[in-house]
Structure formats: structure tokens, C-alpha cells
Motif scaffolding. Structure first.
Motif, mmCIF file in Angstrom:
data_model
loop_
_atom_site.group_PDB
_atom_site.id
_atom_site.type_symbol
_atom_site.label_atom_id
_atom_site.label_comp_id
_atom_site.label_asym_id
_atom_site.label_seq_id
_atom_site.Cartn_x
_atom_site.Cartn_y
_atom_site.Cartn_z
ATOM 1 N N LYS A 91 0.624 -1.113 3.511
ATOM 2 C CA LYS A 91 -0.540 -0.074 2.432
ATOM 3 C C LYS A 91 -1.774 0.409 2.911
ATOM 4 O O LYS A 91 -1.660 1.792 2.490
ATOM 5 C CB LYS A 91 -0.123 -1.411 1.250
ATOM 6 C CG LYS A 91 -0.931 -0.804 0.505
ATOM 7 C CD LYS A 91 -1.657 -2.383 -1.168
ATOM 8 C CE LYS A 91 -2.121 -1.311 -2.378
ATOM 9 N NZ LYS A 91 -2.310 -2.499 -3.026
ATOM 10 N N GLN A 93 -1.652 2.543 5.672
ATOM 11 C CA GLN A 93 -1.062 4.193 6.310
ATOM 12 C C GLN A 93 -0.625 4.216 4.579
ATOM 13 O O GLN A 93 -0.299 5.398 4.857
ATOM 14 C CB GLN A 93 0.376 3.245 6.786
ATOM 15 C CG GLN A 93 0.319 2.030 7.535
ATOM 16 C CD GLN A 93 -1.068 3.116 8.836
ATOM 17 O OE1 GLN A 93 -1.155 4.060 9.138
ATOM 18 N NE2 GLN A 93 -2.401 1.511 8.616
ATOM 19 N N THR A 94 -0.166 3.861 3.519
ATOM 20 C CA THR A 94 -0.104 4.996 2.244
ATOM 21 C C THR A 94 -1.454 5.334 1.412
ATOM 22 O O THR A 94 -1.252 6.292 1.422
ATOM 23 C CB THR A 94 1.208 4.665 2.019
ATOM 24 O OG1 THR A 94 0.436 3.209 1.103
ATOM 25 C CG2 THR A 94 2.406 4.108 2.416
ATOM 26 N N ASN A 95 -2.181 4.505 1.470
ATOM 27 C CA ASN A 95 -3.424 4.444 0.741
ATOM 28 C C ASN A 95 -4.469 5.383 1.433
ATOM 29 O O ASN A 95 -5.520 5.649 1.158
ATOM 30 C CB ASN A 95 -3.988 2.864 0.862
ATOM 31 C CG ASN A 95 -3.722 2.604 -0.486
ATOM 32 O OD1 ASN A 95 -2.549 3.047 -1.374
ATOM 33 N ND2 ASN A 95 -3.365 1.649 -1.809
ATOM 34 N N SER A 98 -5.140 8.656 -0.105
ATOM 35 C CA SER A 98 -5.752 8.699 -2.045
ATOM 36 C C SER A 98 -7.129 8.255 -1.809
ATOM 37 O O SER A 98 -8.078 7.527 -1.609
ATOM 38 C CB SER A 98 -4.536 7.550 -2.220
ATOM 39 O OG SER A 98 -4.732 6.296 -1.891
ATOM 40 N N THR A 116 -6.534 2.468 11.290
ATOM 41 C CA THR A 116 -5.657 3.493 10.152
ATOM 42 C C THR A 116 -6.249 4.529 11.115
ATOM 43 O O THR A 116 -5.597 6.124 10.971
ATOM 44 C CB THR A 116 -6.910 3.309 8.650
ATOM 45 O OG1 THR A 116 -5.579 2.244 8.356
ATOM 46 C CG2 THR A 116 -5.602 4.715 8.333
#
Length: 311
Positions: A91, A93-95, A98, A116
Motif C-alpha cells: 500500500k 508503494q501506491t500511497n 498521494s 519508499t
């Protein structure tokens, strides 16, 4: 002739190293490294600051995963904790870019901002972190391996993948270590990881047996037979198996001999300190392999000093 490395290898991205939560995360990673008393601590001190921070984040990730897998909690609890760790890592890696970036990190493991950042900064394929978690999780279910093929697959996940994570930090272009790549440096790194993990297995034969684990491939033997042989220090039974294991380990070291030369000179000592320590352990075991049935082989203080001075 090997092509010249791109001047962009190891380049910095716009990832915000000094945002407060990222900086604090790197500090937490450094504390984990220092508390570990690992021989890798000495190796990391040879790196420039950005690369050292990234390596500390990588080590902290591996240490946290290992600690979750090796705790005294029930297996099901450890499995759930590793699943949560893996879910939060994926998660992250996608957040990471954002609007939920900071809020997300307030509720997960404190090392993830640093991990990250290192992934983004050095373009490390995140799939290799996931491969490590897959290997660590397999230790909860698998206590022995029937074949060398199965053992090598395990070693790829828990050791070779770590080496592939390190290569971009050491200045290797991302495309040379991409999951789909088949390059000399990637093959050498995979072999190096297997050599180190096989050495680890040899060193810990007795200790692993005491924990109910047999990593020497069973081949035609049963788990019970191998376990009794280690318990009774039956070198007559185990000698041919240890000799084959030693030969396989030696082969992996030979296949990885070109690795250091393929890395930019400023990062070579970092790799040599790690590899040479294990190679020295392997040499000690080769001289008298029966000792691994009695105790764990270690490097002496003088041997560690020699490595620090001459690696």
C-alpha cells in the motif's frame, strides 16, 4: 568490453528526503541497524550519506520482517503480522505520492517512509522486497527441503533478492536489474546471494536443527533420518551430503566472482566487506565441516579486524 556505466545511475529523484516524517523514518532505520550489532553495520559506514541511508532502510526492512517471522508468538499470529506488514508495504508503494501520504504513514510501520523514499530515489524494483517477504513467510510453513532446486528457490527469495535491491543503490542502472532482465551482473548477484545463504545454512546446521529445521536437502533421506544424524553428530552419514553442499556453495562463489568489478569503485568496499566475511566463514567450514554439527562457526575478532583493514 563492458559498456560504460551511465552517469545517471544512482541519480536522485525528487523524493523528499528531508520531509519530517521521512527524516524521522530514516533515523528509526539507523537505530535498528545500530541495535542489531550486525557485521553489515561496518560495511554501511563506507558508503556516501544517501546510499548509506538507503542501505539502512533496506536492512531495517529485512530485520523487521525477520523479527516478525522468528518471534515466540504462535505461527498463526506471526503469519497474520507478516501479512499485515506485506499489505502495508504494498500500500505504501501506491500511497507514496498521494494526498494520503502523511496520514497513511501515521498508522503503519515507521520504517516505510524511508523504504519508499529509497525505492523512488534509486529506482529499486519493489517486487524484490515482496519476494523477500514471500521467502520469509515460507519459513513459517517449511522446515526442510527435499531437493536443491527447492532450496535454491528459497535462497533466491531471502538472499538473492536482497542483492538485487542493493545494486541500484550501488549505482547499477535500473534496467540491468529489472525483473525481466537477464544480464551478467544480475546473474552474478543471484549467485552471490545463494553463496551467502548457503554459507549461512552451513554455519547454522546445529542451531537450525535445535529449532526443528533442516536446510540440508533431504534428497533420498527422510526428515527424521536427517534429524537423528545431526542430533547424533553422525558425520559418516552426513559427510557426503555436507561435501556436496560445500561444492554447490563453492560453485555459487565462483559464479559471483565478477560481481564486485561490475560495480562502480566507490561502492565496491561495501560489497567486499559483506561477501568476504561470509567467504572467510565458508573457508573455515571447508577446512573442518564436522564442526558445524557441534556448534556455530564464527569469525574471530582478529579476522574481523583484518576484513575491516584489507577488504
Amino acid at each position: 568490453m563492458r559498456k560504460k556505466r551511465s552517469s545517471k545511475s544512482g541519480r536522485k529523484s525528487s523524493s523528499p528526503l528531508f520531509l519530517p516524517h521521512v527524516a524521522l523514518s530514516y533515523e528509526q532505520c539507523r537505530e535498528i541497524v545500530q541495535d542489531s550489532r550486525s557485521s553489515f553495520v561496518r560495511a554501511m559506514t563506507t558508503l556516501p550519506p544517501l546510499q548509506r541511508r538507503a542501505m539502512e532502510a533496506v536492512y531495517a526492512f529485512m530485520r523487521c520482517a525477520d523479527d516478525l517471522a522468528d518471534s515466540d508468538l504462535p505461527v498463526e499470529t506471526r503469519r497474520e503480522q507478516l501479512q499485515d506488514f506485506r499489505r502495508d508495504f504494498l500500500k505504501s508503494q501506491t500511497n507514496g505520492s498521494s494526498s494520503a501520504f502523511i496520514n497513511f504513514y501515521q498508522h503503519v510501520n515507521g520504517i516505510f517512509p524511508a523504504v519508499t523514499d529509497a525505492i523512488a530515489r534509486f529506482q529499486i524494483p519493489a517486487v524484490y522486497f515482496d519476494a523477500v517477504l514471500e521467502g520469509v513467510t515460507s519459513d513459517l510453513e517449511t522446515y526442510h527441503y527435499a531437493t536443491y532446486e527447492a532450496l535454491e528457490d528459497y535462497c533466491y527469495h531471502v538472499a538473492s533478492a536482497v542483492g538485487l535491491i542493493c545494486l541500484p543503490i550501488w549505482g547499477i542502472p535500473a534496467e540491468e536489474v529489472a525483473p525481466e532482465a537477464d544480464t551478467p551482473i544480475k546473474r552474478a548477484a543471484i549467485a552471490c546471494g545463494k553463496a551467502l545463504q548457503f554459507t549461512n545454512i552451513l554455519r547454522d546446521v546445529r542451531e537450525d536443527w535445535e529449532r526443528g529445521r533442516i536446510y540440508l536437502p533431504l534428497e533420498e533421506a527422510s526428515y527424521e533420518t536427517m534429524s537423528r544424524a545431526v542430533e547424533n553428530q553422525d558425520f559418516r552419514f552426513l559427510r557426503p551430503r555436507l561435501e556436496r553442499f560445500l561444492e554447490k556453495t563453492k560453485q555459487f562463489y565462483q559464479e559471483s566472482t565478477t560481481l564486485t568489478a561490475q560495480i562502480p569503485p566507490r561502492y565496491q568496499k561495501n560489497l567486499r566487506l559483506m561477501v568476504d566475511a561470509y567467504a572467510m566463514l565458508f573457508s573455515k567450514i571447508r577446512r573442518n565441516p564436522v564442526v558445524v554439527l557441534r556448534r556455530r562457526i564464527r569469525l574471530s575478532w582478529l579476522e574481523k579486524v583484518w576484513l575491516s583493514l584489507f577488504a
